[in-house]
Design a protein around this motif. Structure first.
Motif, PDB file in Angstrom:
ATOM      1  N   ILE A  59       0.837  -1.207   0.000  1.00 11.19           N
ATOM      2  CA  ILE A  59       0.000   0.000   0.000  1.00 11.19           C
ATOM      3  C   ILE A  59       0.869   1.252   0.000  1.00 11.19           C
ATOM      4  CG2 ILE A  59      -1.647   1.336   1.371  1.00 11.19           C
ATOM      5  CD1 ILE A  59      -2.854  -1.330   2.288  1.00 11.19           C
ATOM      6  N   ARG A  60       1.925   1.261   0.818  1.00  7.19           N
ATOM      7  CA  ARG A  60       2.786   2.444   0.871  1.00  7.19           C
ATOM      8  C   ARG A  60       3.483   2.671  -0.470  1.00  7.19           C
ATOM      9  NH1 ARG A  60       6.754   4.944   5.418  1.00  7.19           N
ATOM     10  NH2 ARG A  60       7.691   6.522   4.057  1.00  7.19           N
ATOM     11  N   SER A  61       4.008   1.607  -1.051  1.00  8.19           N
ATOM     12  CA  SER A  61       4.715   1.740  -2.322  1.00  8.19           C
ATOM     13  C   SER A  61       3.806   2.334  -3.395  1.00  8.19           C
ATOM     14  CB  SER A  61       5.245   0.372  -2.762  1.00  8.19           C
ATOM     15  OG  SER A  61       5.875   0.451  -4.015  1.00  8.19           O
ATOM     16  N   HIS A  62       2.554   1.866  -3.444  1.00  9.16           N
ATOM     17  CA  HIS A  62       1.638   2.384  -4.459  1.00  9.16           C
ATOM     18  C   HIS A  62       1.217   3.816  -4.130  1.00  9.16           C
ATOM     19  CE1 HIS A  62      -0.793   1.637  -8.003  1.00  9.16           C
ATOM     20  NE2 HIS A  62      -1.817   2.233  -7.413  1.00  9.16           N
ATOM     21  N   ALA A  63       1.048   4.124  -2.845  1.00 13.39           N
ATOM     22  CA  ALA A  63       0.710   5.490  -2.451  1.00 13.39           C
ATOM     23  C   ALA A  63       1.838   6.451  -2.824  1.00 13.39           C
ATOM     24  CB  ALA A  63       0.432   5.548  -0.952  1.00 13.39           C
ATOM     25  N   GLU A  64       3.091   6.017  -2.673  1.00 11.36           N
ATOM     26  CA  GLU A  64       4.232   6.848  -3.087  1.00 11.36           C
ATOM     27  C   GLU A  64       4.177   7.120  -4.583  1.00 11.36           C
ATOM     28  OE1 GLU A  64       7.636   4.651  -1.884  1.00 11.36           O
ATOM     29  OE2 GLU A  64       7.476   5.188   0.235  1.00 11.36           O
ATOM     30  N   ARG A  65       3.850   6.094  -5.355  1.00 13.76           N
ATOM     31  CA  ARG A  65       3.776   6.246  -6.810  1.00 13.76           C
ATOM     32  C   ARG A  65       2.684   7.254  -7.185  1.00 13.76           C
ATOM     33  NH1 ARG A  65       3.105   1.278  -7.751  1.00 13.76           N
ATOM     34  NH2 ARG A  65       5.303   0.779  -7.864  1.00 13.76           N
ATOM     35  N   ILE A  66       1.543   7.160  -6.514  1.00 14.69           N
ATOM     36  CA  ILE A  66       0.452   8.096  -6.772  1.00 14.69           C
ATOM     37  C   ILE A  66       0.863   9.513  -6.399  1.00 14.69           C
ATOM     38  CG2 ILE A  66      -1.870   8.774  -6.020  1.00 14.69           C
ATOM     39  CD1 ILE A  66      -2.473   5.755  -5.725  1.00 14.69           C
ATOM     40  N   ALA A  67       1.500   9.659  -5.224  1.00  9.59           N
ATOM     41  CA  ALA A  67       1.902  10.994  -4.767  1.00  9.59           C
ATOM     42  C   ALA A  67       2.894  11.635  -5.731  1.00  9.59           C
ATOM     43  CB  ALA A  67       2.514  10.892  -3.365  1.00  9.59           C
ATOM     44  N   GLY A 195      -8.073   6.109  -0.640  1.00  6.38           N
ATOM     45  CA  GLY A 195      -9.122   5.782  -1.596  1.00  6.38           C
ATOM     46  C   GLY A 195      -8.576   5.513  -2.987  1.00  6.38           C
ATOM     47  N   PHE A 196      -7.577   6.298  -3.424  1.00  6.72           N
ATOM     48  CA  PHE A 196      -6.945   6.052  -4.723  1.00  6.72           C
ATOM     49  C   PHE A 196      -6.295   4.665  -4.742  1.00  6.72           C
ATOM     50  CE2 PHE A 196      -6.984  10.733  -5.390  1.00  6.72           C
ATOM     51  CZ  PHE A 196      -7.410  10.753  -6.707  1.00  6.72           C
ATOM     52  N   VAL A 197      -5.606   4.299  -3.651  1.00  4.25           N
ATOM     53  CA  VAL A 197      -4.947   2.989  -3.586  1.00  4.25           C
ATOM     54  C   VAL A 197      -5.977   1.867  -3.629  1.00  4.25           C
ATOM     55  CG1 VAL A 197      -3.458   1.500  -2.205  1.00  4.25           C
ATOM     56  CG2 VAL A 197      -2.993   3.952  -2.300  1.00  4.25           C
ATOM     57  N   LEU A 198      -7.051   2.009  -2.842  1.00  4.46           N
ATOM     58  CA  LEU A 198      -8.074   0.963  -2.796  1.00  4.46           C
ATOM     59  C   LEU A 198      -8.749   0.777  -4.149  1.00  4.46           C
ATOM     60  CD1 LEU A 198      -9.769   1.661   0.656  1.00  4.46           C
ATOM     61  CD2 LEU A 198      -8.189  -0.183   0.072  1.00  4.46           C
ATOM     62  N   ARG A 199      -8.975   1.869  -4.853  1.00  3.56           N
ATOM     63  CA  ARG A 199      -9.606   1.751  -6.172  1.00  3.56           C
ATOM     64  C   ARG A 199      -8.723   0.932  -7.111  1.00  3.56           C
ATOM     65  NH1 ARG A 199     -11.696   7.114  -9.017  1.00  3.56           N
ATOM     66  NH2 ARG A 199     -13.084   6.961  -7.209  1.00  3.56           N
ATOM     67  N   ASP A 200      -7.413   1.180  -7.080  1.00  4.79           N
ATOM     68  CA  ASP A 200      -6.506   0.417  -7.939  1.00  4.79           C
ATOM     69  C   ASP A 200      -6.434  -1.047  -7.511  1.00  4.79           C
ATOM     70  OD1 ASP A 200      -6.028   2.630  -9.456  1.00  4.79           O
ATOM     71  OD2 ASP A 200      -4.052   3.074  -8.629  1.00  4.79           O
ATOM     72  N   GLY A 204      -7.563  -4.524  -9.682  1.00  3.57           N
ATOM     73  CA  GLY A 204      -6.520  -5.503  -9.978  1.00  3.57           C
ATOM     74  C   GLY A 204      -5.260  -4.907 -10.571  1.00  3.57           C
ATOM     75  N   LEU A 205      -4.953  -3.651 -10.247  1.00  2.00           N
ATOM     76  CA  LEU A 205      -3.795  -2.974 -10.830  1.00  2.00           C
ATOM     77  C   LEU A 205      -2.557  -3.016  -9.939  1.00  2.00           C
ATOM     78  CD1 LEU A 205      -5.605   0.203 -12.238  1.00  2.00           C
ATOM     79  CD2 LEU A 205      -5.045  -1.928 -13.426  1.00  2.00           C
ATOM     80  N   ILE A 206      -2.671  -3.669  -8.789  1.00  2.00           N
ATOM     81  CA  ILE A 206      -1.553  -3.707  -7.847  1.00  2.00           C
ATOM     82  C   ILE A 206      -1.107  -5.154  -7.653  1.00  2.00           C
ATOM     83  CG2 ILE A 206      -0.843  -3.245  -5.468  1.00  2.00           C
ATOM     84  CD1 ILE A 206      -2.759  -0.934  -5.386  1.00  2.00           C
ATOM     85  N   ARG A 207       0.187  -5.371  -7.690  1.00  2.00           N
ATOM     86  CA  ARG A 207       0.752  -6.697  -7.436  1.00  2.00           C
ATOM     87  C   ARG A 207       1.490  -6.684  -6.103  1.00  2.00           C
ATOM     88  NH1 ARG A 207       1.016 -10.107 -12.032  1.00  2.00           N
ATOM     89  NH2 ARG A 207       0.244  -9.062 -13.916  1.00  2.00           N
ATOM     90  N   MET A 208       1.539  -7.834  -5.451  1.00  2.03           N
ATOM     91  CA  MET A 208       2.251  -7.919  -4.178  1.00  2.03           C
ATOM     92  C   MET A 208       3.032  -9.225  -4.101  1.00  2.03           C
ATOM     93  SD  MET A 208      -0.823  -8.709  -1.420  1.00  2.03           S
ATOM     94  CE  MET A 208       0.359  -8.662  -0.051  1.00  2.03           C
ATOM     95  N   GLY A 209       3.972  -9.263  -3.177  1.00  2.00           N
ATOM     96  CA  GLY A 209       4.774 -10.463  -2.989  1.00  2.00           C
ATOM     97  C   GLY A 209       5.964 -10.535  -3.927  1.00  2.00           C
ATOM     98  N   SER A 210       6.501 -11.749  -4.082  1.00  2.00           N
ATOM     99  CA  SER A 210       7.695 -11.983  -4.895  1.00  2.00           C
ATOM    100  C   SER A 210       7.322 -12.335  -6.334  1.00  2.00           C
ATOM    101  CB  SER A 210       8.516 -13.126  -4.297  1.00  2.00           C
ATOM    102  OG  SER A 210       8.922 -12.822  -2.976  1.00  2.00           O
ATOM    103  N   GLY A 211       8.293 -12.140  -7.231  1.00  2.00           N
ATOM    104  CA  GLY A 211       8.134 -12.573  -8.616  1.00  2.00           C
ATOM    105  C   GLY A 211       7.187 -11.732  -9.436  1.00  2.00           C
TER     106      GLY A 211
END
Length: 322
Positions: A59-67, A195-200, A204-211
């Motif tokens: 969540i933080r990584s994607h929020a940084e990208r949005i910011a 809210g921006f993060v949750l919408r993404d 299905g626009l966010i990936r998590m974990g390895s690989g």
């Protein structure tokens, strides 16, 4: 102020993998697969789960990208080197403390919050506790069983499989995991950014974990409901068919010392909202669709638009004289 609880938002979330997902245990494997899924003792078995730390990092990584999409200086770089002009707020604050000879008492919480970038105000840094906490996500119903998959390293010269570079990993390809996000003493613009993060995540626009670069990690989120709490003897949130949401800047008189948005309020129609009032706590329950995401998004965009100067800019690069 952060020793008091004035408002809280709890977001119930269900996460569903789409395709293969791998959250590594981080433990050395004496035998078995090379990359084992992280598990926890639960219901008499070892069950796969999604650690809250992994979810918060995503969540933080994607929020940084949005910011940074809105404005480059709106998010520091926690992994930035000594010459990075967006070096982490924690490092910059440490440099400020050393260069000016300031004591811990002088570099207090209101000043640290005021100087930190918007992302650190929400997620925290080495000088500041974050506003957002994430629970571990546990399987709903029967837990999915990890599957074994083979992987191989690629020879950079031939483009084929590298000799001796074969490895095995555990992934899951189904199931659902339930968790919750807790946001305490929030400003309204922080809800807008979440809210921006949750919408993404829902799209299905966010990936998590390895690989992730190998096609793993796609997840889809479903927001079940959003609960707002207002603690203490405050003004009534719901009156005359309207609801007034308040950020922490509107709930205590020292908000200006923290650089918060003062009189931070949003008035909306009282539609499809459950209201529970008691002497010392007010509770508002929203569905995802009924929550005022668009108005809160405007709060975020207004806040980041006004973030014109990085207050720690001169401490981001290397050592400076005070």
């Amino acid at each position: 102020m952060f020793k008091r609880l004035l408002n809280e938002c709890i977001i119930d979330l269900t996460i569903r993998p789409e395709g293969a997902l791998l959250i590594k245990s981080g433990l050395a494997q004496v035998s078995g697969v090379d990359m084992a899924w992280v598990t926890v003792p639960r219901n008499g078995n070892l069950e796969p789960f999604l650690p809250g730390s992994s979810l918060k990092g995503t969540i933080r990584s994607h929020a940084e990208r949005i910011a940074r999409t809105f404005k480059e200086i709106a998010a520091c770089n926690p992994l930035g080197g000594k010459d990075d002009e967006h070096r982490s707020c924690g490092t910059a604050l440490e440099m400020m403390k050393k260069n000016k000879g300031e004591s811990e008492a002088e570099l207090n919480t209101p000043l640290v919050y005021q100087l930190s970038c918007p992302i650190c105000r929400l997620f925290g840094n080495t000088f500041l506790m974050g506003r957002l906490a994430t629970e571990d996500a546990y399987a709903v119903g029967d837990p999915p069983q990890p599957e074994h998959r083979d992987g191989v390293g690629i020879d950079r010269f031939t483009g084929g499989a590298a000799h001796g570079a074969k490895f095995e990993m555990e992934v899951i390809t189904g199931g659902k995991f339930k968790t919750a996000l807790h946001l305490q003493n929030f400003e309204l613009w922080q809800l807008g950014l979440i809210g921006f993060v949750l919408r993404d995540m829902c799209d299905g626009l966010i990936r998590m974990g390895s690989g992730k670069s190998r096609g793993l990690g796609k997840v889809v989120a479903e927001v079940n409901n959003i609960i707002l709490y207002y603690i203490g003897q405050q003004e009534k949130r719901a009156q005359n068919g309207r609801i007034t949401l308040a950020g922490v800047g509107a709930l205590f008189p020292q908000a200006g010392d923290y650089g918060m948005v003062e009189n931070d309020r949003l008035e909306i129609e009282n539609t499809n909202v459950e209201i529970h009032d008691s002497i010392l706590r007010q509770k508002l329950v929203f569905t995802y669709e009924a929550f005022p995401w668009e108005q809160l998004a405007e709060k975020w965009m207004t806040f980041v638009k006004d973030w014109k100067v990085d207050p720690l800019a001169k401490y981001r690069k290397g050592k400076r004289d005070g």
